[in-house]
Scaffold this active site. Structure first.
Site, PDB file in Angstrom:
ATOM      1  N   LYS A   1       0.827  -1.221   0.000  1.00  0.00           N
ATOM      2  CA  LYS A   1       0.000   0.000   0.000  1.00  0.00           C
ATOM      3  C   LYS A   1       0.853   1.261   0.000  1.00  0.00           C
ATOM      4  O   LYS A   1       0.611   2.184  -0.769  1.00  0.00           O
ATOM      5  CB  LYS A   1      -0.925   0.036   1.238  1.00  0.00           C
ATOM      6  CG  LYS A   1      -1.869  -1.133   1.376  1.00  0.00           C
ATOM      7  CD  LYS A   1      -2.727  -1.000   2.616  1.00  0.00           C
ATOM      8  CE  LYS A   1      -1.946  -1.014   3.933  1.00  0.00           C
ATOM      9  NZ  LYS A   1      -1.210  -2.267   4.185  1.00  0.00           N
TER      10      LYS A   1
ATOM     11  N   ARG B   1      -0.885  -8.478  13.576  1.00  0.00           N
ATOM     12  CA  ARG B   1      -1.411  -7.517  12.596  1.00  0.00           C
ATOM     13  C   ARG B   1      -2.177  -8.217  11.484  1.00  0.00           C
ATOM     14  O   ARG B   1      -3.198  -7.719  11.017  1.00  0.00           O
ATOM     15  CB  ARG B   1      -0.253  -6.691  12.026  1.00  0.00           C
ATOM     16  CG  ARG B   1       0.270  -5.664  13.038  1.00  0.00           C
ATOM     17  CD  ARG B   1       1.683  -5.213  12.735  1.00  0.00           C
ATOM     18  NE  ARG B   1       1.789  -4.609  11.432  1.00  0.00           N
ATOM     19  CZ  ARG B   1       2.905  -4.653  10.689  1.00  0.00           C
ATOM     20  NH1 ARG B   1       3.977  -5.282  11.140  1.00  0.00           N
ATOM     21  NH2 ARG B   1       2.923  -4.078   9.511  1.00  0.00           N
TER      22      ARG B   1
ATOM     23  N   ARG C   1      -9.832   1.030   8.518  1.00  0.00           N
ATOM     24  CA  ARG C   1      -9.371  -0.310   8.854  1.00  0.00           C
ATOM     25  C   ARG C   1     -10.443  -1.124   9.564  1.00  0.00           C
ATOM     26  O   ARG C   1     -10.219  -2.288   9.878  1.00  0.00           O
ATOM     27  CB  ARG C   1      -8.153  -0.205   9.765  1.00  0.00           C
ATOM     28  CG  ARG C   1      -6.832  -0.476   9.061  1.00  0.00           C
ATOM     29  CD  ARG C   1      -5.743  -0.248  10.066  1.00  0.00           C
ATOM     30  NE  ARG C   1      -4.533  -0.998   9.831  1.00  0.00           N
ATOM     31  CZ  ARG C   1      -3.493  -0.534   9.173  1.00  0.00           C
ATOM     32  NH1 ARG C   1      -3.512   0.634   8.593  1.00  0.00           N
ATOM     33  NH2 ARG C   1      -2.396  -1.271   9.088  1.00  0.00           N
TER      34      ARG C   1
ATOM     35  N   ARG D   1      11.072  -1.167  11.266  1.00  0.00           N
ATOM     36  CA  ARG D   1       9.982  -0.798  12.173  1.00  0.00           C
ATOM     37  C   ARG D   1       9.882  -1.764  13.344  1.00  0.00           C
ATOM     38  O   ARG D   1      10.073  -2.964  13.185  1.00  0.00           O
ATOM     39  CB  ARG D   1       8.652  -0.801  11.402  1.00  0.00           C
ATOM     40  CG  ARG D   1       8.386   0.509  10.692  1.00  0.00           C
ATOM     41  CD  ARG D   1       7.237   0.432   9.737  1.00  0.00           C
ATOM     42  NE  ARG D   1       6.033  -0.194  10.296  1.00  0.00           N
ATOM     43  CZ  ARG D   1       4.884  -0.299   9.636  1.00  0.00           C
ATOM     44  NH1 ARG D   1       4.779   0.168   8.416  1.00  0.00           N
ATOM     45  NH2 ARG D   1       3.851  -0.865  10.203  1.00  0.00           N
TER      46      ARG D   1
ATOM     47  N   ARG E   1      11.489  -5.635   5.405  1.00  0.00           N
ATOM     48  CA  ARG E   1      11.188  -4.222   5.108  1.00  0.00           C
ATOM     49  C   ARG E   1      12.128  -3.273   5.846  1.00  0.00           C
ATOM     50  O   ARG E   1      12.442  -3.468   7.013  1.00  0.00           O
ATOM     51  CB  ARG E   1       9.740  -3.914   5.500  1.00  0.00           C
ATOM     52  CG  ARG E   1       9.426  -2.415   5.387  1.00  0.00           C
ATOM     53  CD  ARG E   1       7.963  -2.132   5.261  1.00  0.00           C
ATOM     54  NE  ARG E   1       7.199  -2.489   6.447  1.00  0.00           N
ATOM     55  CZ  ARG E   1       5.865  -2.380   6.504  1.00  0.00           C
ATOM     56  NH1 ARG E   1       5.183  -1.948   5.463  1.00  0.00           N
ATOM     57  NH2 ARG E   1       5.234  -2.729   7.609  1.00  0.00           N
TER      58      ARG E   1
HETATM   59  P1  ADP Z   1       2.226  -1.890   3.199  1.00  0.00           P
HETATM   60  O1  ADP Z   1       2.223  -0.372   3.212  1.00  0.00           O
HETATM   61  O2  ADP Z   1       1.019  -2.453   2.530  1.00  0.00           O
HETATM   62  O3  ADP Z   1       2.459  -2.490   4.547  1.00  0.00           O
HETATM   63  P2  ADP Z   1       4.831  -1.631   1.848  1.00  0.00           P
HETATM   64  O4  ADP Z   1       4.594  -0.754   0.666  1.00  0.00           O
HETATM   65  O5  ADP Z   1       5.499  -1.038   3.020  1.00  0.00           O
HETATM   66  O6  ADP Z   1       3.432  -2.361   2.275  1.00  0.00           O
HETATM   67  O7  ADP Z   1       5.635  -2.904   1.350  1.00  0.00           O
HETATM   68  C1  ADP Z   1       5.957  -3.959   2.254  1.00  0.00           C
HETATM   69  C2  ADP Z   1       7.330  -4.535   1.895  1.00  0.00           C
HETATM   70  O8  ADP Z   1       7.247  -5.235   0.662  1.00  0.00           O
HETATM   71  C3  ADP Z   1       8.425  -3.482   1.701  1.00  0.00           C
HETATM   72  O9  ADP Z   1       9.629  -4.040   2.147  1.00  0.00           O
HETATM   73  C4  ADP Z   1       8.438  -3.256   0.196  1.00  0.00           C
HETATM   74  O10 ADP Z   1       9.705  -2.821  -0.269  1.00  0.00           O
HETATM   75  C5  ADP Z   1       8.095  -4.643  -0.326  1.00  0.00           C
HETATM   76  N1  ADP Z   1       7.333  -4.644  -1.574  1.00  0.00           N
HETATM   77  C6  ADP Z   1       6.426  -3.747  -2.013  1.00  0.00           C
HETATM   78  N2  ADP Z   1       5.916  -4.103  -3.210  1.00  0.00           N
HETATM   79  C7  ADP Z   1       6.530  -5.278  -3.548  1.00  0.00           C
HETATM   80  C8  ADP Z   1       6.438  -6.163  -4.668  1.00  0.00           C
HETATM   81  N3  ADP Z   1       5.608  -5.919  -5.689  1.00  0.00           N
HETATM   82  N4  ADP Z   1       7.205  -7.258  -4.667  1.00  0.00           N
HETATM   83  C9  ADP Z   1       8.049  -7.523  -3.625  1.00  0.00           C
HETATM   84  N5  ADP Z   1       8.174  -6.742  -2.544  1.00  0.00           N
HETATM   85  C10 ADP Z   1       7.424  -5.626  -2.495  1.00  0.00           C
HETATM   86  P1  ADP Z   2       1.044  -1.676   7.460  1.00  0.00           P
HETATM   87  O1  ADP Z   2       1.047  -0.799   6.237  1.00  0.00           O
HETATM   88  O2  ADP Z   2       2.272  -2.493   7.579  1.00  0.00           O
HETATM   89  O3  ADP Z   2      -0.205  -2.444   7.624  1.00  0.00           O
HETATM   90  P2  ADP Z   2       0.605   0.795   8.905  1.00  0.00           P
HETATM   91  O4  ADP Z   2       1.805   1.644   8.790  1.00  0.00           O
HETATM   92  O5  ADP Z   2      -0.558   1.115   8.030  1.00  0.00           O
HETATM   93  O6  ADP Z   2       1.081  -0.709   8.712  1.00  0.00           O
HETATM   94  O7  ADP Z   2       0.076   0.767  10.404  1.00  0.00           O
HETATM   95  C1  ADP Z   2       0.959   0.512  11.471  1.00  0.00           C
HETATM   96  C2  ADP Z   2       0.173   0.524  12.772  1.00  0.00           C
HETATM   97  O8  ADP Z   2      -0.406   1.811  12.980  1.00  0.00           O
HETATM   98  C3  ADP Z   2      -1.016  -0.442  12.821  1.00  0.00           C
HETATM   99  O9  ADP Z   2      -0.632  -1.747  13.218  1.00  0.00           O
HETATM  100  C4  ADP Z   2      -1.907   0.243  13.863  1.00  0.00           C
HETATM  101  O10 ADP Z   2      -1.438   0.017  15.182  1.00  0.00           O
HETATM  102  C5  ADP Z   2      -1.708   1.716  13.538  1.00  0.00           C
HETATM  103  N1  ADP Z   2      -2.690   2.183  12.540  1.00  0.00           N
HETATM  104  C6  ADP Z   2      -2.443   2.614  11.279  1.00  0.00           C
HETATM  105  N2  ADP Z   2      -3.580   2.967  10.660  1.00  0.00           N
HETATM  106  C7  ADP Z   2      -4.588   2.764  11.552  1.00  0.00           C
HETATM  107  C8  ADP Z   2      -5.996   2.904  11.519  1.00  0.00           C
HETATM  108  N3  ADP Z   2      -6.627   3.358  10.401  1.00  0.00           N
HETATM  109  N4  ADP Z   2      -6.700   2.601  12.641  1.00  0.00           N
HETATM  110  C9  ADP Z   2      -6.090   2.150  13.743  1.00  0.00           C
HETATM  111  N5  ADP Z   2      -4.776   1.965  13.836  1.00  0.00           N
HETATM  112  C10 ADP Z   2      -4.014   2.269  12.763  1.00  0.00           C
END
Ligand code: ADP
Ligand code: ADP
Ligand code: ZN
Length: 223
Positions: free
Chosen positions: A13, A171, A88, A160, A127
Site C-alpha cells: 500500500k 497484525r 481499517r 519498524r 522491510r
Molecule cells: P504496506 O504499506 O502495505 O504495509 P509496503 O509498501 O510497506 O506495504 O511494502 C511492504 C514490503 O514489501 C516493503 O519491504 C516493500 O519494499 C516490499 N514490496 C512492495 N511491493 C513489492 C512487490 N511488488 N514485490 C516484492 N516486494 C514488495
Molecule cells: P502496514 O502498512 O504495515 O499495515 P501501517 O503503517 O498502516 O502498517 O500501520 C501501522 C500501525 O499503525 C497499525 O498496526 C496500527 O497500530 C496503527 N494504525 C495505522 N492505521 C490505523 C488505523 N486506520 N486505525 C487504527 N490503527 C491504525
C-alpha cells in the site's frame, strides 16, 4: 480523485501510494506514517498510540478518525487524495463517509492489493523504511542502492518495531478480522476492485490504474 488503497500489512500500500501520488499529483494520506511521526515526536496522539502499535493492535478509532478528518481538510487534499491504511474497520468506514459528506466529497474507487500470507511475512521481515520520507525498501525484493540509505532523499533506513514475527502475526489477524469485512462493504457499493499484488512494482501500479479506470471512466493523469 479520491482513492482508498486497501490490503493486508506488507501488500504494498505504501509503495504504491507513493507512486500514485507522484503520478496523479495528489497527496498520500497514510495513517501509519502520521502515527509514527507522532510517536517519534512524542505528541499527545503519539503517546496514546504507541502501546497499541507496538503490539500490532488498532489504535482507538476516535484518535485516527480525528487525525484523518483534519488531514483531509487541508488545502492540498482539495483536488484529491490517496488514503493508505484507513479505514481499517467498519466504524472508521462510516466515520469517513460522514466526514466526506460534510465536505461534499465522495470516494471514487477502493483498490485492494491482494497478496497471500506467506509472501506478506517474507516482505515484512525484510522491510526497511526511510526515517525522512517514509519510502519502503526491502533487503531482498527491493534493496536500496546504498545499504541503510534512502535512494530518494538520502535519509537513514530503519526496521519498524512492529515488523517482528510475533507482531506481524497479530497484525495479520487484525486485518482478517476487522479490515477484510470493510472490503466487502465497498464491494457492495460497486467501488471495490481487487488486484494481484504479486509481481514487479511498476506493473502493479499499472493494474491499479486500470482498476481505477474501470470504476471511474478515464482518469486524468497529470504530467
Ligand atoms: P504496506 O504499506 O502495505 O504495509 P509496503 O509498501 O510497506 O506495504 O511494502 C511492504 C514490503 O514489501 C516493503 O519491504 C516493500 O519494499 C516490499 N514490496 C512492495 N511491493 C513489492 C512487490 N511488488 N514485490 C516484492 N516486494 C514488495
Ligand atoms: P502496514 O502498512 O504495515 O499495515 P501501517 O503503517 O498502516 O502498517 O500501520 C501501522 C500501525 O499503525 C497499525 O498496526 C496500527 O497500530 C496503527 N494504525 C495505522 N492505521 C490505523 C488505523 N486506520 N486505525 C487504527 N490503527 C491504525
Ligand atoms: Zn527517504
Amino acid at each position: 480523485m479520491n482513492l482508498i488503497l486497501m490490503g493486508p500489512p506488507g501488500a504494498g500500500k505504501g509503495t504504491q501510494s507513493q507512486l500514485l501520488s507522484e503520478r496523479f499529483k495528489i497527496p498520500q494520506v497514510s495513517t501509519g506514517d502520521i502515527l509514527r511521526t507522532n510517536v517519534r515526536e512524542k505528541t499527545r496522539i503519539g503517546q496514546k498510540a504507541r502501546a497499541y502499535m507496538d503490539r500490532g493492535a488498532l489504535v482507538p478509532d476516535d484518535l485516527v478518525v480525528e487525525m484523518v478528518s483534519e488531514r483531509l481538510g487541508d488545502a492540498d487534499c482539495s483536488r484529491g487524495f490517496i488514503l493508505d491504511g484507513f479505514p481499517r474497520n467498519a466504524r472508521q468506514a462510516e466515520e469517513l463517509e460522514r466526514t466526506l459528506l460534510r465536505g461534499g466529497k465522495a470516494i471514487d474507487a477502493v483498490i485492494g492489493i491482494e497478496v497471500e500470507r506467506r509472501e506478506l511475512v517474507r516482505r515484512l521481515a525484510g522491510r526497511r523504511v526511510c526515517r525522512k520520507c517514509a519510502a519502503a525498501y526491502n533487503i531482498i525484493f527491493n534493496p536500496p542502492v546504498n545499504m541503510d540509505t534512502c535512494n530518494k532523499c538520502g535519509g537513514e533506513l530503519y526496521q519498524r518495531d512492529d515488523d517482528r514475527e510475533e507482531t506481524i502475526e497479530a497484525r495479520l489477524r487484525v486485518y482478517e478480522e476487522e479490515t477484510l469485512p470493510v472490503t466487502e462493504y465497498y464491494r457492495g457499493k460497486g467501488l471495490y476492485g481487487g488486484i494481484n499484488g504479486i509481481g514487479i512494482i511498476d506493473r502493479i501500479t499499472e493494474s491499479i490504474i486500470e482498476a481505477i479506470e474501470e470504476r471511474r471512466g478515464n482518469i486524468k493523469v497529470a504530467d
